[in-house]
Design a protein around this motif. Structure first.
Motif, PDB file in Angstrom:
ATOM      1  N   VAL A   1       1.533   8.925   4.034  1.00 45.67           N
ATOM      2  CA  VAL A   1       0.572   8.265   4.559  1.00 45.67           C
ATOM      3  C   VAL A   1       0.146   8.981   5.756  1.00 45.67           C
ATOM      4  O   VAL A   1       1.039   9.078   6.593  1.00 45.67           O
ATOM      5  CB  VAL A   1       1.088   6.909   4.664  1.00 45.67           C
ATOM      6  CG1 VAL A   1      -0.224   6.196   5.719  1.00 45.67           C
ATOM      7  CG2 VAL A   1       1.224   6.131   3.377  1.00 45.67           C
ATOM      8  N   LEU A   2      -1.038   9.199   5.931  1.00 46.49           N
ATOM      9  CA  LEU A   2      -1.689   9.910   7.359  1.00 46.49           C
ATOM     10  C   LEU A   2      -2.188   8.887   8.186  1.00 46.49           C
ATOM     11  O   LEU A   2      -3.290   7.871   7.588  1.00 46.49           O
ATOM     12  CB  LEU A   2      -2.621  10.988   6.825  1.00 46.49           C
ATOM     13  CG  LEU A   2      -3.399  11.687   8.121  1.00 46.49           C
ATOM     14  CD1 LEU A   2      -2.261  12.469   8.777  1.00 46.49           C
ATOM     15  CD2 LEU A   2      -4.542  12.575   7.761  1.00 46.49           C
TER      16      LEU A   2
ATOM     17  N   THR B   1       8.248   6.586   1.455  1.00 43.39           N
ATOM     18  CA  THR B   1       6.980   7.091   1.862  1.00 43.39           C
ATOM     19  C   THR B   1       7.148   7.860   3.252  1.00 43.39           C
ATOM     20  O   THR B   1       7.720   7.535   4.187  1.00 43.39           O
ATOM     21  CB  THR B   1       5.890   5.843   2.181  1.00 43.39           C
ATOM     22  OG1 THR B   1       5.907   5.250   0.991  1.00 43.39           O
ATOM     23  CG2 THR B   1       4.537   6.494   2.214  1.00 43.39           C
ATOM     24  N   VAL B   2       6.539   8.942   3.252  1.00 44.06           N
ATOM     25  CA  VAL B   2       6.590   9.909   4.515  1.00 44.06           C
ATOM     26  C   VAL B   2       5.262   9.457   5.422  1.00 44.06           C
ATOM     27  O   VAL B   2       4.041   9.340   5.077  1.00 44.06           O
ATOM     28  CB  VAL B   2       6.594  11.379   4.619  1.00 44.06           C
ATOM     29  CG1 VAL B   2       6.301  12.033   5.681  1.00 44.06           C
ATOM     30  CG2 VAL B   2       7.612  11.818   3.326  1.00 44.06           C
ATOM     31  N   ILE B   3       5.768   9.027   6.689  1.00 43.01           N
ATOM     32  CA  ILE B   3       4.552   8.627   7.684  1.00 43.01           C
ATOM     33  C   ILE B   3       3.941   9.688   8.630  1.00 43.01           C
ATOM     34  O   ILE B   3       4.887  10.262   9.314  1.00 43.01           O
ATOM     35  CB  ILE B   3       4.870   7.418   8.529  1.00 43.01           C
ATOM     36  CG1 ILE B   3       5.705   6.171   7.403  1.00 43.01           C
ATOM     37  CG2 ILE B   3       3.676   6.879   9.441  1.00 43.01           C
ATOM     38  CD1 ILE B   3       4.524   5.767   6.495  1.00 43.01           C
TER      39      ILE B   3
ATOM     40  N   LEU C   1       0.396   2.247  15.738  1.00 42.09           N
ATOM     41  CA  LEU C   1       0.146   2.120  14.178  1.00 42.09           C
ATOM     42  C   LEU C   1       1.183   2.980  13.317  1.00 42.09           C
ATOM     43  O   LEU C   1       2.113   2.690  12.520  1.00 42.09           O
ATOM     44  CB  LEU C   1      -1.099   2.196  13.586  1.00 42.09           C
ATOM     45  CG  LEU C   1      -1.307   1.760  12.282  1.00 42.09           C
ATOM     46  CD1 LEU C   1      -0.929   0.572  11.990  1.00 42.09           C
ATOM     47  CD2 LEU C   1      -2.835   2.119  11.974  1.00 42.09           C
ATOM     48  N   GLU C   2       1.452   4.157  13.849  1.00 37.77           N
ATOM     49  CA  GLU C   2       2.419   5.121  13.070  1.00 37.77           C
ATOM     50  C   GLU C   2       3.661   4.660  13.111  1.00 37.77           C
ATOM     51  O   GLU C   2       4.615   4.742  12.227  1.00 37.77           O
ATOM     52  CB  GLU C   2       2.169   6.583  13.580  1.00 37.77           C
ATOM     53  CG  GLU C   2       2.905   7.602  12.919  1.00 37.77           C
ATOM     54  CD  GLU C   2       2.578   9.171  13.537  1.00 37.77           C
ATOM     55  OE1 GLU C   2       3.317   9.988  13.308  1.00 37.77           O
ATOM     56  OE2 GLU C   2       1.796   9.016  14.399  1.00 37.77           O
TER      57      GLU C   2
ATOM     58  N   PHE D   1       0.971  -1.428  -0.114  1.00 39.09           N
ATOM     59  CA  PHE D   1       0.029   0.204   0.046  1.00 39.09           C
ATOM     60  C   PHE D   1       0.861   1.368  -0.031  1.00 39.09           C
ATOM     61  O   PHE D   1       0.479   2.171  -0.515  1.00 39.09           O
ATOM     62  CB  PHE D   1      -0.836  -0.029   1.305  1.00 39.09           C
ATOM     63  CG  PHE D   1      -1.635   1.313   1.447  1.00 39.09           C
ATOM     64  CD1 PHE D   1      -2.972   1.613   0.751  1.00 39.09           C
ATOM     65  CD2 PHE D   1      -1.180   2.272   2.251  1.00 39.09           C
ATOM     66  CE1 PHE D   1      -3.649   2.703   0.753  1.00 39.09           C
ATOM     67  CE2 PHE D   1      -2.085   3.519   2.334  1.00 39.09           C
ATOM     68  CZ  PHE D   1      -3.068   3.745   1.775  1.00 39.09           C
ATOM     69  N   MET D   2       1.880   1.186   0.843  1.00 34.31           N
ATOM     70  CA  MET D   2       2.572   2.469   0.973  1.00 34.31           C
ATOM     71  C   MET D   2       3.639   2.837  -0.120  1.00 34.31           C
ATOM     72  O   MET D   2       3.929   3.818  -0.556  1.00 34.31           O
ATOM     73  CB  MET D   2       3.624   2.340   2.086  1.00 34.31           C
ATOM     74  CG  MET D   2       2.765   2.462   3.746  1.00 34.31           C
ATOM     75  SD  MET D   2       3.825   2.756   4.929  1.00 34.31           S
ATOM     76  CE  MET D   2       4.580   1.017   5.198  1.00 34.31           C
TER      77      MET D   2
END
Length: 367
Positions: A36-37, A61-63, A46-47, A29-30
């Protein structure tokens, strides 16, 4: 999946229902996203996990979420906060909450559902209401301390029942009661625990009370289910989570096997008999366990029919004792008179407290 915000922008969505996270699915997904918010209540577990997965799979990907300031580290989330975060607004202030931000114009234009104008309350016909009333009648004059626990019955702390003084964690009512009894030896201490929690974490505390001969009164509120989390079964029901019949573990037998000498079962909808048993238990010099057994009101929808009660307006004195003593949501005032609405499940405790005998069963009706 796809999530729509303000009905005009669609965002790809990855829903996590349980831990551990499927790392491969999360990574796949990422890979599709630059950012990803993470929308989660509580701590950013989860973050943090997604950040580790991104590092493991060497993703750029930036989390984002609570850790990088998109959401405040404290407070609950709602649609407004998520919309602001997706629009690029930073939520860095630790004092920013759902109540302190302006609602966007698009949010104001949305039709809002009507919310009930009342605090959380035990359901109409909940046997816990009767149990709290019973112990209030039997023990309040003795300045009793009531320890509560995790479950629907935590709501017993509210007026008019006012029968829960503490709530710490699952199974703590029995053990807290013992400490309070040592601190307040002249005051009776009554500990409330649900039947599911009794099996989950109440038995060690009961054994400890027996071992130390601490004269607390342990009350198992047996409503035949795990009501607060979705009506799961428990060992006392005789049916497992797969719906198969199994051995019924009786709290009464468990208590006797653990050395409790005073063990009783009562029907909380029989107020006079239950108050007499509660009074007897309070006079007993050692630990006592009383099982108050009546099915949860929500289980009635699975049965064929149920009773209903009504107020005889011709004889009702409008004293309000039924409303003031019980706080049942089925008891309301209509045009200045006491009225029983359609949420009544026929427990009948209002009829037992009515001083003028103006409440009676009127019919049996289908669900």
């Amino acid at each position: 999946g796809v999530a729509a915000i303000d009905n005009d922008t669609a965002y790809p969505m990855f829903e996590v229902a349980a831990f551990p996270i499927n790392a491969e699915a999360a990574a796949a997904f990422m890979k599709r996203c630059r950012r990803v918010l993470v929308v989660e209540e509580g701590d950013p577990l989860l973050e943090e996990e997604l950040a580790l997965i991104a590092q493991k799979y060497q993703l750029d990907t930036v989390i984002s979420g609570r850790k990088d300031g998109k959401f405040s580290p404290v407070g609950e989330l709602n649609a407004d906060l998520v919309s602001l975060a997706l629009s690029g607004s930073e939520m860095r202030s630790t004092t920013t909450t759902a109540q302190s931000i302006p609602i966007s114009d698009t949010m104001q234009q949305r039709p809002q559902p009507d919310l009930p104008v009342r605090p959380p309350v035990l359901c109409a016909g909940c046997p816990h209401r009767a149990s709290f009333y019973i112990w209030g009648q039997a023990a309040r004059k003795h300045q009793a301390i009531f320890t509560g626990d995790i479950g629907c019955y935590t709501l017993g702390n509210a007026q008019p029942l006012d029968a829960v003084d503490t709530c710490l964690c699952m199974g703590a009512s029995f053990t807290l009661a013992q400490g309070l009894k040592l601190a307040e030896p002249k005051r009776p201490v009554v500990a409330f625990l649900g039947d599911s929690t009794f099996f989950h974490s109440g038995i060690p505390g009961m054994i400890n009370a027996v071992f130390n001969n601490t004269p607390i009164k342990m009350v198992v509120l047996d409503n035949r289910t795990t009501a607060m989390t979705g009506n799961q079964t428990n060992p006392g029901v005789g049916q497992n989570l797969m719906g198969k019949q199994t051995v019924t573990v009786d709290p009464l037998a468990v208590a006797k096997a653990c050395g409790v000498q005073f063990v009783r079962e009562v029907d909380p909808f029989d107020l006079s008999a239950s108050i007499a048993t509660a009074s007897e238990a309070l006079q007993y010099p050692g630990p006592a366990l009383i099982v108050m057994r009546q099915p949860c009101a929500t289980l009635l929808k699975h049965t064929g029919s149920r009773m209903r009660f009504a107020v005889n307006s011709a004889t009702c004195t409008n004293c309000g004792i039924c409303i003031g003593k019980l706080g049942c949501p089925a008891l309301v005032r209509k045009e200045g008179k006491v009225h029983i609405n359609g949420s009544c499940t026929g427990c009948g405790i209002c009829a037992q407290v009515c001083p003028s005998g103006s409440i009676a069963e009127v019919q049996a009706h289908e669900n």
